[in-house]
Design an enzyme around this catalytic site. Sequence first.
Site, PDB file in Angstrom:
ATOM      1  N   HIS A 108     -32.297  -3.652 -16.046  1.00  0.00           N
ATOM      2  CA  HIS A 108     -31.361  -2.712 -16.032  1.00  0.00           C
ATOM      3  C   HIS A 108     -30.151  -2.964 -14.967  1.00  0.00           C
ATOM      4  CE1 HIS A 108     -35.271  -0.652 -17.248  1.00  0.00           C
ATOM      5  NE2 HIS A 108     -34.508   0.369 -17.989  1.00  0.00           N
ATOM      6  N   ASP A 111     -30.878  -1.381 -11.739  1.00  0.00           N
ATOM      7  CA  ASP A 111     -32.187  -1.097 -10.750  1.00  0.00           C
ATOM      8  C   ASP A 111     -31.533  -2.584  -9.760  1.00  0.00           C
ATOM      9  OD1 ASP A 111     -33.600  -0.665 -13.203  1.00  0.00           O
ATOM     10  OD2 ASP A 111     -33.570  -2.734 -14.126  1.00  0.00           O
ATOM     11  N   ASP A 346     -43.647  -5.771 -18.736  1.00  0.00           N
ATOM     12  CA  ASP A 346     -42.252  -4.606 -18.741  1.00  0.00           C
ATOM     13  C   ASP A 346     -44.340  -3.344 -18.144  1.00  0.00           C
ATOM     14  OD1 ASP A 346     -42.060  -1.375 -18.581  1.00  0.00           O
ATOM     15  OD2 ASP A 346     -40.677  -1.627 -19.966  1.00  0.00           O
TER      16      ASP A 346
END
EC number: 5.3.1.5
Length: 446
Positions: A108, A111, A346
């Site tokens: 992201h 991040d 994830d």
Amino acid sequence: MTIPYIGAQEYFPGIGRIPFEGRDSDNPLAFKVYDANKKIGDKTMAEHLRFAVCYWHSFCNAGHDPFGPGTRNYPWDAAGVPLARAEAKLDAAFEFFTKLGVPYYCFHDIDMAPDADDIGEYENNLKHLVALAKQRQQATGVKLLWGTANLFSHPRYMNGASTNPDFAVVARAAVQVKAALDATVELGGENYVFWGGREGYACLHNTDMKRELEHFARFLTMARDYGRSIGFNGVFLIEPKPMEPMKHQYDFDSATVAGFLQKHGLDRDFKLNIEANHATLSGHTFEHDLQVASDHGLLGSIDANRGNAQNGWDTDQFPTDLYDTVGAMLVVLRQGGLAPGGLNFDAKVRRESTDAQDLFMAHIGGMDAFARGLEVAHALLNASPWEQWRAQRYASFDSGAGQDFANGQLGLADLHALAVKSGEPVKLSGHQEQYENLLNQYLLRR
Ligand code: XLS
Ligand code: CA
Ligand code: CA
């Protein structure tokens, strides 16, 4: 990618490139099944599985939960001002990718780069980190599977991002999507993800769902048009999740999102990124939501993890369940592969797992579990009677009146006449146990 990347500082000392040692090894820091260059059918394991490490759980999340702060001390978080910390984190991430031997990563915007309320500062931070990430990608050969924007953490998104009832927030969300798309293109990302964490509602009394969904489609259309205009040729992905953080999220499951994409003419540019733990949260199995996506021609990529049968919520554990990985790989192999999507971990190590090597072991376990899932699914599809049994179950539609029915050549009165002529149908067993036993037999086979 044979030599691990080490930046100014080594963040995982004492751990080298993770070797493949085979099933008889007891070395926790070695692969037992995942052998990147081993051929399964016409592709190598690496080509089939296209593993990615996620930036957020592995390098940002230090183990906090709603009841307490993080438990892991990340050395890259000790590097001074936010930009210096982000640079150190980038070095740690590329060291980890290359030591583990994964070909891809996902991130992201915030991040990788420090967030800022000031738009210029936010954009500059991201550009700076993206330039550094590009250099590290070139040096290591590690590639970007997908980029995305975090439109759920900042308090401004508490009522949604592109479905927010306030237009000012919708416009602010576009800042991040534009920047994250620019970053994805700059880094050669093969996909771009939308996960609508706050796109939903907490209370239907104050919500105009129809209007919010129209805004959502409008926003996605604009993002697609912008992405294509800057040269993004990859796949846009929507990641379904039924709830958490919201009471109800619009991208509920594969079937819901498939209908939404088709209704708004987005199904040529968008596919689905299916996360195991999100499928189970929506009351389905992982395999079910993969199959629904695949049957619509929309299975684009996978977020590999697992939930916890006792709790039910989104625990994001590393995948270790071989039934899950065989089931997933049956769907993937039947549709001819996942590319340009991949398998993104994830998943996060448990809050109680506080050693640097836990992160390696977690990924090794997940990669081995999917490698075994691949081997078994491939054998079931190509060397066992599985597909033949399944086809046989539907054989009555392959010829005669059954085929005419399937081709739309009969009416209801024709079926009535046929039923009168044939009498009561003979019962045909579904043989569920036979399939379950065959799967176990192939799991045990070397
Ligand atoms: C959260 C989601 C998120 C997406 C990317 O539950 O899984 O991490 O994958 O925004
Ligand atoms: Ca996910
Ligand atoms: Ca999740």
